[in-house]
Structures are given as C-alpha cells and as structure tokens.
Design a protein around this motif. Sequence first.
Motif, PDB file in Angstrom:
ATOM      1  N   ARG A   1       3.368 -47.328 -13.963  1.00  0.00           N
ATOM      2  CA  ARG A   1       2.942 -46.291 -13.015  1.00  0.00           C
ATOM      3  C   ARG A   1       3.110 -44.878 -13.584  1.00  0.00           C
ATOM      4  NH1 ARG A   1       6.575 -47.287  -7.942  1.00  0.00           N
ATOM      5  NH2 ARG A   1       5.718 -49.362  -8.239  1.00  0.00           N
ATOM      6  N   VAL A   2       4.044 -44.692 -14.520  1.00  0.00           N
ATOM      7  CA  VAL A   2       4.134 -43.381 -15.184  1.00  0.00           C
ATOM      8  C   VAL A   2       3.523 -43.405 -16.589  1.00  0.00           C
ATOM      9  CG1 VAL A   2       6.028 -42.352 -13.867  1.00  0.00           C
ATOM     10  CG2 VAL A   2       6.582 -43.830 -15.794  1.00  0.00           C
ATOM     11  N   VAL A   3       3.589 -44.559 -17.232  1.00  0.00           N
ATOM     12  CA  VAL A   3       3.026 -44.643 -18.587  1.00  0.00           C
ATOM     13  C   VAL A   3       1.503 -44.410 -18.538  1.00  0.00           C
ATOM     14  CG1 VAL A   3       2.599 -46.201 -20.534  1.00  0.00           C
ATOM     15  CG2 VAL A   3       4.891 -46.102 -19.499  1.00  0.00           C
ATOM     16  N   LYS A   4       0.834 -44.991 -17.534  1.00  0.00           N
ATOM     17  CA  LYS A   4      -0.640 -44.876 -17.464  1.00  0.00           C
ATOM     18  C   LYS A   4      -1.114 -43.428 -17.367  1.00  0.00           C
ATOM     19  CE  LYS A   4      -2.224 -49.394 -16.118  1.00  0.00           C
ATOM     20  NZ  LYS A   4      -2.044 -50.305 -14.996  1.00  0.00           N
ATOM     21  N   PRO A   5      -0.626 -42.633 -16.397  1.00  0.00           N
ATOM     22  CA  PRO A   5      -1.092 -41.237 -16.377  1.00  0.00           C
ATOM     23  C   PRO A   5      -0.696 -40.469 -17.639  1.00  0.00           C
ATOM     24  CG  PRO A   5       0.641 -41.600 -14.733  1.00  0.00           C
ATOM     25  CD  PRO A   5       0.214 -42.943 -15.231  1.00  0.00           C
ATOM     26  N   LEU A   6       0.476 -40.770 -18.179  1.00  0.00           N
ATOM     27  CA  LEU A   6       0.878 -40.063 -19.400  1.00  0.00           C
ATOM     28  C   LEU A   6      -0.065 -40.425 -20.545  1.00  0.00           C
ATOM     29  CD1 LEU A   6       4.792 -40.290 -19.196  1.00  0.00           C
ATOM     30  CD2 LEU A   6       3.373 -38.245 -18.825  1.00  0.00           C
ATOM     31  N   GLU A   7      -0.475 -41.696 -20.625  1.00  0.00           N
ATOM     32  CA  GLU A   7      -1.427 -42.096 -21.669  1.00  0.00           C
ATOM     33  C   GLU A   7      -2.761 -41.375 -21.478  1.00  0.00           C
ATOM     34  OE1 GLU A   7       0.242 -46.480 -23.048  1.00  0.00           O
ATOM     35  OE2 GLU A   7      -1.288 -46.414 -21.482  1.00  0.00           O
ATOM     36  N   GLN A   8      -3.165 -41.195 -20.212  1.00  0.00           N
ATOM     37  CA  GLN A   8      -4.414 -40.435 -19.966  1.00  0.00           C
ATOM     38  C   GLN A   8      -4.289 -39.011 -20.496  1.00  0.00           C
ATOM     39  OE1 GLN A   8      -5.805 -40.477 -15.882  1.00  0.00           O
ATOM     40  NE2 GLN A   8      -5.502 -42.683 -15.742  1.00  0.00           N
ATOM     41  N   MET A   9      -3.067 -38.492 -20.525  1.00  0.00           N
ATOM     42  CA  MET A   9      -2.842 -37.131 -21.042  1.00  0.00           C
ATOM     43  C   MET A   9      -2.701 -37.133 -22.568  1.00  0.00           C
ATOM     44  SD  MET A   9      -0.126 -35.800 -18.147  1.00  0.00           S
ATOM     45  CE  MET A   9      -0.247 -34.018 -18.399  1.00  0.00           C
ATOM     46  N   GLY A  10      -2.728 -38.329 -23.162  1.00  0.00           N
ATOM     47  CA  GLY A  10      -2.651 -38.430 -24.630  1.00  0.00           C
ATOM     48  C   GLY A  10      -1.302 -38.888 -25.144  1.00  0.00           C
ATOM     49  N   ALA A  11      -0.420 -39.354 -24.255  1.00  0.00           N
ATOM     50  CA  ALA A  11       0.930 -39.749 -24.681  1.00  0.00           C
ATOM     51  C   ALA A  11       0.904 -41.044 -25.492  1.00  0.00           C
ATOM     52  CB  ALA A  11       1.822 -39.931 -23.456  1.00  0.00           C
ATOM     53  N   LEU A  12       1.886 -41.152 -26.387  1.00  0.00           N
ATOM     54  CA  LEU A  12       2.050 -42.365 -27.195  1.00  0.00           C
ATOM     55  C   LEU A  12       3.353 -43.036 -26.793  1.00  0.00           C
ATOM     56  CD1 LEU A  12       0.980 -41.000 -30.699  1.00  0.00           C
ATOM     57  CD2 LEU A  12      -0.375 -42.379 -29.105  1.00  0.00           C
TER      58      LEU A  12
ATOM     59  N   CYS B   1       6.787 -36.900 -12.662  1.00  0.00           N
ATOM     60  CA  CYS B   1       6.616 -37.184 -14.089  1.00  0.00           C
ATOM     61  C   CYS B   1       5.386 -36.456 -14.624  1.00  0.00           C
ATOM     62  CB  CYS B   1       6.502 -38.694 -14.285  1.00  0.00           C
ATOM     63  SG  CYS B   1       5.994 -39.152 -15.936  1.00  0.00           S
ATOM     64  N   VAL B   2       4.265 -36.563 -13.894  1.00  0.00           N
ATOM     65  CA  VAL B   2       3.017 -35.933 -14.361  1.00  0.00           C
ATOM     66  C   VAL B   2       3.154 -34.408 -14.321  1.00  0.00           C
ATOM     67  CG1 VAL B   2       0.534 -35.721 -13.950  1.00  0.00           C
ATOM     68  CG2 VAL B   2       1.656 -37.951 -13.669  1.00  0.00           C
ATOM     69  N   LEU B   3       3.784 -33.874 -13.281  1.00  0.00           N
ATOM     70  CA  LEU B   3       3.947 -32.408 -13.197  1.00  0.00           C
ATOM     71  C   LEU B   3       4.816 -31.900 -14.348  1.00  0.00           C
ATOM     72  CD1 LEU B   3       4.461 -31.909  -9.347  1.00  0.00           C
ATOM     73  CD2 LEU B   3       2.417 -31.331 -10.697  1.00  0.00           C
TER      74      LEU B   3
ATOM     75  N   LEU C   1      -0.437 -40.450   0.191  1.00  0.00           N
ATOM     76  CA  LEU C   1       0.400 -39.979   1.300  1.00  0.00           C
ATOM     77  C   LEU C   1       1.432 -39.060   0.690  1.00  0.00           C
ATOM     78  CD1 LEU C   1       1.145 -43.420   3.047  1.00  0.00           C
ATOM     79  CD2 LEU C   1      -0.451 -41.678   3.871  1.00  0.00           C
ATOM     80  N   LEU C   2       1.961 -38.169   1.503  1.00  0.00           N
ATOM     81  CA  LEU C   2       2.901 -37.185   0.965  1.00  0.00           C
ATOM     82  C   LEU C   2       4.247 -37.846   0.641  1.00  0.00           C
ATOM     83  CD1 LEU C   2       3.051 -34.161   0.398  1.00  0.00           C
ATOM     84  CD2 LEU C   2       3.985 -33.847   2.693  1.00  0.00           C
TER      85      LEU C   2
ATOM     86  N   ALA D   1       2.115 -43.403  -3.156  1.00  0.00           N
ATOM     87  CA  ALA D   1       2.881 -42.223  -2.736  1.00  0.00           C
ATOM     88  C   ALA D   1       4.252 -42.311  -3.381  1.00  0.00           C
ATOM     89  CB  ALA D   1       3.000 -42.201  -1.224  1.00  0.00           C
ATOM     90  N   SER D   2       4.378 -41.797  -4.590  1.00  0.00           N
ATOM     91  CA  SER D   2       5.643 -41.880  -5.323  1.00  0.00           C
ATOM     92  C   SER D   2       5.994 -40.520  -5.895  1.00  0.00           C
ATOM     93  CB  SER D   2       5.524 -42.891  -6.464  1.00  0.00           C
ATOM     94  OG  SER D   2       6.551 -42.663  -7.411  1.00  0.00           O
ATOM     95  N   ALA D   3       7.156 -40.010  -5.481  1.00  0.00           N
ATOM     96  CA  ALA D   3       7.600 -38.715  -6.000  1.00  0.00           C
ATOM     97  C   ALA D   3       7.964 -38.817  -7.474  1.00  0.00           C
ATOM     98  CB  ALA D   3       8.800 -38.227  -5.199  1.00  0.00           C
TER      99      ALA D   3
END
Length: 449
Positions: A144-155, A191-193, A209-210, A184-186
């Motif tokens: 759930r955090v690795v995927k968005p980070l990979e979209q940003m170019g993370a290895l 992590c992305v922010l 959801l918030l 809805a996960s802070a």
Amino acid sequence: MPTTTIRLTPNPPHQTLTLDIPTEGVALQGRIRVPGDKSISHRALMLGAISTGETTIKGLLLGEDPRRTAACFQAMGAEITDLEAEWVKVKGLGLGNFQEPVDVLNAGNSGTTLRLMLGLLASQPDCCFMVTGDASLRSRPMSRVVKPLEQMGALIWGRQSNSLAPLAIQGQLLHPIHYHSPMASAQVKSCVLLAGLMSQGRTTVTEPLLSRDHTERMLQAFGADLAVDPENRSVMITGPSQLQGQTVIVPGDISSAAFWLVAAAITPGSELVIENVGVNPTRTGVLEALIKMEANITLENERLVTGEPVADLRVRHSRLKGCRISGDLIPRLIDEIPILAVAALFAEGATVIRDAQELRVKESDRLAVMASQLSCLGAQVTELPDGLEIQGGALLRGAEVDSYTDHRIAMSLAIAALRATGITRIQRAEAAAVSYPNFQATLEEICHQ
Ligand code: S3P
C-alpha cells in the motif's frame, strides 16, 4: 468482601496479567491523564529529524513504538536527547541529509514508523537503506505504500513482489504524482506526502474517506508548502520544501483514553475525568459511537494546543444501547474497535460493526482475535468478513485469554475482565507497553472498592 487483584507476572519470554476484580462493589473513580498521542509522537520525532534547527517536544509517548522511531532517526544522524526528559529535544538534519545507516533500521511492532519512514527513505538520493520489523510487522502489507512510491520512481525490494518487510530501498530523486489512494489510511497518505516533500513540484493525495490529519497539521506548522481541499479529501504538497524546527506539545492519546471511557461507561458507580485528551475531529469517532450507544460523556475545557484540539473528558456509568458502527465513521475510530466491542457486550441489544476489514491487517487480525478471545470469556460474538456482531447483556466469566502480542487486544481484554466473574489471565500482556506503558498502574489507581 472479595478483594481486587491486578498482577503482572513473568511467564518467559512473556508476561501474564492476572485480574481478579469483584463485579459488585468496584467502581472507577478519579482524574487521570493518559500517555501522549502515538500518531503525533511519531510525527513530531520525524519532522523534527528532517527540519533545520531544534524541535522541542513535550508529552512524547514513551511507548515502544515511538522509541523505535527515535532509534531509526538517530541511526541516520538525528540528535535526539533523553526521551524521558520533560522536553525532548531533536536537533534536525535538514531535508535530504540522512546519513546512510550502517545497519538495518528496525521498526519493531510499529507500522507507523515503517510506513511513514519509507516515504522519507525512498526520496533520499544516494543512500541505501534496509528496514525490518518484528514478526507481526513483517507479515503486514507494505504494498500500500510501496506502490505509490514506485509510481514516484522509488526503488524498493522485498519479499512477495516487494510487499513484505524486510525491505531494501535505494533512495532516488522522486517525481510528484497525484495519488488516488484506494483506502482511507493516514499512513499511506503521510508516506506519499513525506516523499512529496523532497520531490520537485506538486504531489497530491486523494483518499476515499477522511483519515487522521496529524501529518497535514504538523507539516503546515513546520512551514511546508501544503494545502488541504477537504471537499475532495485531497492534500497537496509542493516540494522541495525546507522545514523549520518547532515546539510540539503532544496531547493525551484518545485511543488510550478509550479504554477508560468504556471501563467507566460499563461499570456501575463510576465517574472519571480524563484530562488533556486530543480531540482532533478525525479521531473522535469513538466519542460519537459511545454517545450513539447512550454513554454519558462530556467534553470540558476545550482548547487548541500547538495546532491540535484538546479537551478533558468526563465519563459516568450509564446503560448502553447497541448500535451500528460502519461507513465513514470507521477510519475515525479504527484503533478503538476492539474496546468498542467490549462496550457492546454490556449494551442492550446487538451491536453490528461493518466496513472494518482493515482490522485484519493491524498488529493482529483484530476481528478474529476479538471474536475468539471474547468468546473465551463467555461472550456471544460473531465474526463477519468485515466486522463483528456482538450480543449485549453478556455475563462474562474469567478465563485464560491471549493478547496475540497486540497492545490494543491486551488492554481491551483487561477492561472486559473488570466485568467478568472470577479470575482472568491475559497471556502476553506486556504488549500493552507498545502504546501504554503505565496501563496497569492507572487501572490500579482508579479501581475503588
Ligand atoms: C496511524 C494510522 C492508522 C492507525 C495506526 C496509526 C497513523 O493506520 O490504525 O494505529 O499514525 O498514521 P492506517 O493508516 O493503516 O489506517
């Protein structure tokens, strides 16, 4: 008259909490404080470590989870003074200045440490990091955090398609994205922010959801270029953005206060005031749920302390009614579902909790564990795919139960044991120290015969 016994005994390598509390004639009375908010404590240490100048923190939670965060950032060069001091001082490194740690960073039991830190590590060029955790954390989903980070170019590399710790990270200059989070996960949002802080341009996170907004509030206070669009549940951060050390006063954790709110609500003759509790609206779902169950809870002395709403909570015993807990309330009480299940046992009628499938990937599978352990005490609880159905009016009897090394399960079972006849023994009860090191001492302090 039967006497009260609350005793923690060694049972190597664990500890057993024995509770023998008369169900008649014991009431909870007093004015208490709960330890500092866990979410805010992690964030204060992390933002302090990546800011320029000094951050001073009062009321930091001295639980095992924030200690792990402190140790990880110390291993990357942040100077953090004695955590036991009234004011903890963090001498920040400034953005992008981590030293490459010479050993594996170990987040222990703490999902927040690992998931938030990943955003910072993945966006730190020229450094390589290894991260891991305890057996529970190594089984929790990191995709759930690795995927968005990979979209940003993370290895990032790890077991099961990079979804389980231990993880290896080769820091990179990342590019901004607009991430539509499926949950809805802070932790995901934060992590992305935090990765966006180091990226050139605007990173946006939109959530269905918030979820709790402590990261947004604190990033703004530390000077980040961050905007919130509440209508669309979106947060935008523009990087690179240098942060400046601040003063943070951590309020008491509403997730810890929840144990006493329920304990007093279900124990005849009880009245407690829990002072200095964080009442950020993204966290007060537990108050709304208990008030819906007709608990007698009032907020006093409401104020704002370093950007977070705070109040004293007064709770008195009352007759509870079963209710439905689901939908957008769930992210705002996600950590309080185990203790709300205990409240439901003493309500009139059934309580149904739905939309809470996230509980299956917390420190334990909290739906399965609460259903099985409350059943050991004689409760009627049905496990649903995404929740629990709990029959009220229970007559609990003491039994041997297990925390499954989950802090919130250990404490929820202890509160259920307050209202059970006979002796309850909670195995692996030391887990409580993850978020509430003085739990037992407070229980002894407020239990009056
Ligand atoms: C937390 C977020 C929540 C919560 C956890 C702490 C945080 O997890 O359950 O105890 O501090 O951001 P999720 O983001 O997975 O919902």
